[in-house]
Design an enzyme around this catalytic site. Structure first.
Site, mmCIF file in Angstrom:
data_model
loop_
_atom_site.group_PDB
_atom_site.id
_atom_site.type_symbol
_atom_site.label_atom_id
_atom_site.label_comp_id
_atom_site.label_asym_id
_atom_site.label_seq_id
_atom_site.Cartn_x
_atom_site.Cartn_y
_atom_site.Cartn_z
ATOM 1 C CD GLU A 129 -2.498 -1.645 0.024
ATOM 2 O OE1 GLU A 129 -3.014 -0.769 -0.696
ATOM 3 O OE2 GLU A 129 -2.499 -2.847 -0.281
ATOM 4 C CE1 TYR A 139 -2.660 -6.413 -6.042
ATOM 5 C CE2 TYR A 139 -4.374 -7.485 -7.332
ATOM 6 C CZ TYR A 139 -3.997 -6.614 -6.328
ATOM 7 O OH TYR A 139 -4.962 -5.938 -5.618
#
Length: 633
Positions: free
Chosen positions: A314, A402
Site C-alpha cells: 500500500e 498483480y
C-alpha cells in the site's frame, strides 16, 4: 546512455479520446477543478445526508447537460447551479432525471442553463442528497466491531462503488482536489483520505482537505471509536482501543523505515501523511491504498510477514496507483503490477533478495495454479482486459493484474540492463506523470524514449516477447524474473514436498531434519500450497496419519494464512480426527451480518473467504458421499 524525455502529452491526456465503459458520465466535456462534501452521519438510521458542490469548467461548446455517475441508493433532493460573474451569482434550481446504467450504478442527468454555460467559465453545481444502503458504505452495529462497544462506518470506493457515496465522475481518468465537512454524534472520530484535518469539539465537526488531485475511488471515510498512536514523524496508527496496542507493537517504527527506502528508490513521498487505520473483519478486502490513510483489515495482524507485505504494497501505491493512475479499469495492471514491482524492490532493499524471491515464488505459484483452473486462453489472463458495458470492473481484480503485471515490469527492468538504472527510470516516470492518469502506451513510449538504444533495437517487437503480446495475449507471462537468489529458503521446502510425494512414506528420522518451527510463514505457506496441489494423497496409506501427527499441533498455533491451508489439507485428505479443528477455525473467523436488509456478508479477506467456501463445499460433498455409501451398504 539513458535520458529523461518529454512525455509529449498534456496533463493526464491520453493520445486519443478516452472511453471508460464503466462510467455513465460525460467527464470529457468538463474539467473538474475541485469538489466539496458536507455530510451529517446518522448512525441510528444508517444514513449520510448533506450536499456536494462541484467546481466545473466546460471544455466544449454547446454543453447543455451534465451527466454524473450515481446509484439507485442515493436519494437526490435538489440540484442548483451558480455561475459566478455571469449573472448567476445566486443559486438557480436545475431540472434532472436519473436513468438506469448498470447493476452497479445509474446516470444523473442535469440540465444546465445554456445561456450562462460557456467553455472556460466556472460553474458550481450543488447536489443535495442522502445515502441509503449503497455498496460503498458499510454500517457496522457495535457487536460487529472489534471492541463491540460503539457502531462504526467505513467506505470502500474501489473500483466503482463511490458513486453510491456521492455523485461524481466515477472514473480513474478524472482527478481533483476536495474538501469535506463531516458532522457526527459525540464520541465519534472521523478520518478521511485527506492531507489536512481539523476538529471542532464544541460543534462536533470534522474538516478535511485533500490538496493533491485524486480520482473519486480514492475518497474514503471511516467513523467510530478510533484512537491513534504516532509511530513516526509523518505516520500514525489508528484503531479501536482494544486493537491499538497490538497494531502499534506489530508496526513499531517500520513505516518510516519503509517510506525512507521507497523514497530512495522512487523519489519523494508526495502525500505528506502516511497513516494506517485497522478495520474490523467485515472490511471486504485485505487493504486499500487510500492516500494519506491506508485501510487494512485487523485480522492481518496475526501474521507479521503478511502484514509487512501488505503495508509495503500500500505504501508503494503512493507512487504507483495514487500519484500515477491507470486511466481506465481495463488497464488496472498499471497500478497493481507496478506497485507489486515497487513493493518487491522495497523488500529487497529492506530484507534482502532471498526474502523477496520466496514471497514472489508463493505468488507466482498461485498465478500458475489459477491458470490451470481457468485455462491458458481465458481472456481474464490479459493485462489489457476489454470488458463490455455493464461488466463490473471489480470482477477483473485477479492475480494476473498483480503478478503478470509484475512480470512485465520486471522484463522492462531486465531490458534496461541494470535494476538501479530502472529505479532511475521509475523515479523520472513518477516525476513526469505525477497526479495524472495514464494508459499503457504512455508508459511504453516513455520507456522507449528513456532508453533510445532499446527503441533503435526494436525491442518492443522481439519475437515471443512483443509488448503487444504482453498486453493483449492470454496465458502465462512470457518472461519471469530469476528467483534463484531465494534458493536457500525455497529449496528445503521443495525437498520436504518431494519426500511426501514419494511412493513410500518418509521415515521420522528424515522428517526430523526439517524443523518447520524455524521456518518463516512464507516457507510454510509455500509448503502447504504445493502439498495441496497434489492432494488428496492416495488412500490406504499411512500418509494422512503421519502428516497429521507431524504438523497439526504446530500449525494450530500459527496464523490464519497457515491454518486455512492446513485445514484444506485436513478436509481434502479426510483427516477425521482433525475435522473439529475446521469447525473451531470457522467459528473463530467467520462472522455473518447484514450489511443491508437484503445482503448477508461473510468476509474476512478475499482469500480467506475463497478458502472457507472451498472448505465448506468440500465438507458438504464428503458428507453426502459418506451418507450415500452408508445407505447403499
Amino acid at each position: 546512455m539513458s535520458g529523461r524525455p518529454s512525455a509529449g502529452l498534456g496533463p493526464g491526456s491520453p493520445r486519443c479520446p478516452l472511453v471508460d465503459v464503466a462510467s455513465a458520465s460525460n467527464f470529457r466535456c468538463f474539467q473538474l477543478r475541485h469538489f466539496h462534501l458536507d455530510l451529517r452521519l446518522n448512525f441510528a438510521v444508517k444514513e449520510m445526508s448533506g450536499w456536494l458542490v462541484l467546481d466545473l469548467v466546460p471544455v466544449q461548446l454547446g454543453v447543455c447537460t451534465l451527466v454524473l455517475d450515481s446509484h439507485p441508493s442515493l436519494l437526490i433532493h435538489s440540484i442548483d447551479c451558480k455561475v459566478p460573474g455571469a449573472g448567476l451569482d445566486e443559486p438557480v434550481s436545475l431540472t434532472y432525471r436519473v436513468d438506469p446504467f448498470t447493476d452497479y450504478g445509474s446516470s444523473l442527468n442535469i440540465s444546465l442553463p445554456t445561456a450562462a454555460v460557456k467553455p472556460g467559465r466556472l460553474i458550481q453545481i450543488t447536489v443535495r442528497y442522502t445515502t441509503t444502503d449503497g455498496p460503498a458504505i458499510w454500517w457496522l452495529d457495535s457487536e460487529l466491531t472489534c471492541g463491540q462497544t460503539r457502531p462504526l462506518v467505513f467506505t470502500q470506493g474501489h473500483s466503482v462503488c463511490n458513486r453510491s457515496f456521492f455523485p461524481s465522475f466515477d472514473t480513474p481518468a478524472v482527478k481533483s482536489t476536495y474538501t469535506a465537512t463531516v458532522r457526527v454524534p459525540d464520541g465519534v472520530t472521523v478520518l478521511m483520505s485527506a492531507s489536512r484535518s481539523s476538529y471542532s469539539k464544541q460543534d462536533r465537526v470534522f474538516q478535511f482537505s485533500m490538496e493533491f488531485p485524486v480520482p473519486s475511488y480514492l475518497v474514503a471515510l471511516v467513523a467510530g471509536e478510533l484512537q491513534h498512536v504516532d509511530v513516526g514523524p509523518r505516520s500514525r496508527v489508528w484503531a479501536e482501543p482494544c486493537l491499538l496496542s497490538c497494531a502499534v507493537k506489530k508496526l513499531g517504527g517500520s513505516v518510516e523505515r519503509w517510506l525512507g527506502v521507497a523514497e530512495d528508490l522512487f523519489g519523494p513521498y508526495l502525500w505528506g501523511r502516511c497513516d494506517i487505520v485497522f478495520l474490523p473483519p467485515s472490511f471486504p478486502i485485505v487493504a486499500m491504498e487510500n492516500p494519506c490513510l491506508t485501510f487494512i483489515i485487523a485480522s492481518i495482524l496475526e501474521s507479521s510477514e503478511f502484514l509487512l507485505i501488505d503495508v509495503i504494497h500500500e505504501i508503494a501505491h503512493g507512487w504507483f496507483g495514487n500519484a500515477v493512475t491507470n486511466a481506465t479499469w481495463e488497464e488496472m495492471w498499471l497500478s497493481e503490477g507496478l506497485a507489486t514491482y515497487a513493493q518487491r524492490r522495497i523488500t529487497t532493499e529492506a530484507y534482502g533478495e532471498a526474502f523477496t524471491c520466496l514471497e514472489t515464488v508463493v505468488r507466482l505459484d498461485a498465478l500458475h495454479r489459477q491458470l490451470r483452473l481457468l485455462g491458458d486462453n481465458n481472456p481474464v489472463s490479459k493485462l489489457q482486459v476489454k470488458f463490455e458495458p455493464g461488466v463490473n470492473p471489480s470482477t477483473l481484480m485477479n492475480l494476473f493484474t498483480y503478478e503478470k503485471g509484475f512480470c512485465f515490469v520486471s522484463y522492462l527492468s531486465e531490458l534496461s540492463g541494470d535494476v538501479t538504472r530502472f529505479d532511475c527510470f521509475l523515479r523520472d516516470y513518477i516525476s513526469e506523470f505525477k497526479f495524472k492518469s495514464v494508459v499503457a502506451q504512455d508508459l511504453i513510449d516513455y520507456f522507449l524514449g528513456y532508453f533510445p538504444e532499446l527503441k533503435d533495437a526494436a525491442i518492443a517487437q522481439r519475437e515471443g516477447l512483443e509488448f503487444e503480446r504482453w498486453l493483449s495475449g492470454c496465458g502465462p507471462p512470457p518472461y519471469e524474473p530469476d528467483l534463484s537468489a531465494g534458493g536457500a529458503l525455497i529449496r528445503p521446502v521443495q525437498d520436504l514436498c518431494d519426500l511426501w510425494r514419494s511412493a513410500d512414506p518418509p521415515d521420522l528420522q528424515t522428517l526430523s531434519t526439517f524443523d518447520l518451527s524455524a521456518w518463516s510463514t512464507f516457507q510454510i505457506v509455500l509448503f502447504l500450497d504445493r502439498m495441496l496441489d497434489h492432494s488428496p494423497l492416495p488412500h490406504g496409506t499411512p500418509y494422512e496419519h503421519l502428516l497429521s501427527g507431524s504438523y497439526s499441533s504446530l500449525f494450530d498455533g500459527l496464523n490464519a494464512e497457515v491454518q486455512i491451508r492446513w485445514l484444506q489439507m485436513v478436509v481434502r485428505n479426510t483427516f477425521y480426527p482433525d475435522l473439529p479443528r475446521v469447525r473451531a477455525f470457522l467459528h473463530k473467523h467467520v462472522r455473518t451480518h447484514k450489511k443491508t436488509a437484503a445482503e448477508s456478508c461473510i468476509r474476512q479477506s478475499f482469500w480467506l473467504c475463497f478458502c472457507i467456501v472451498v472448505l465448506i463445499l468440500y465438507l458438504f460433498l464428503k458428507l453426502v458421499l459418506v451418507s450415500l455409501w452408508l445407505f447403499y451398504i
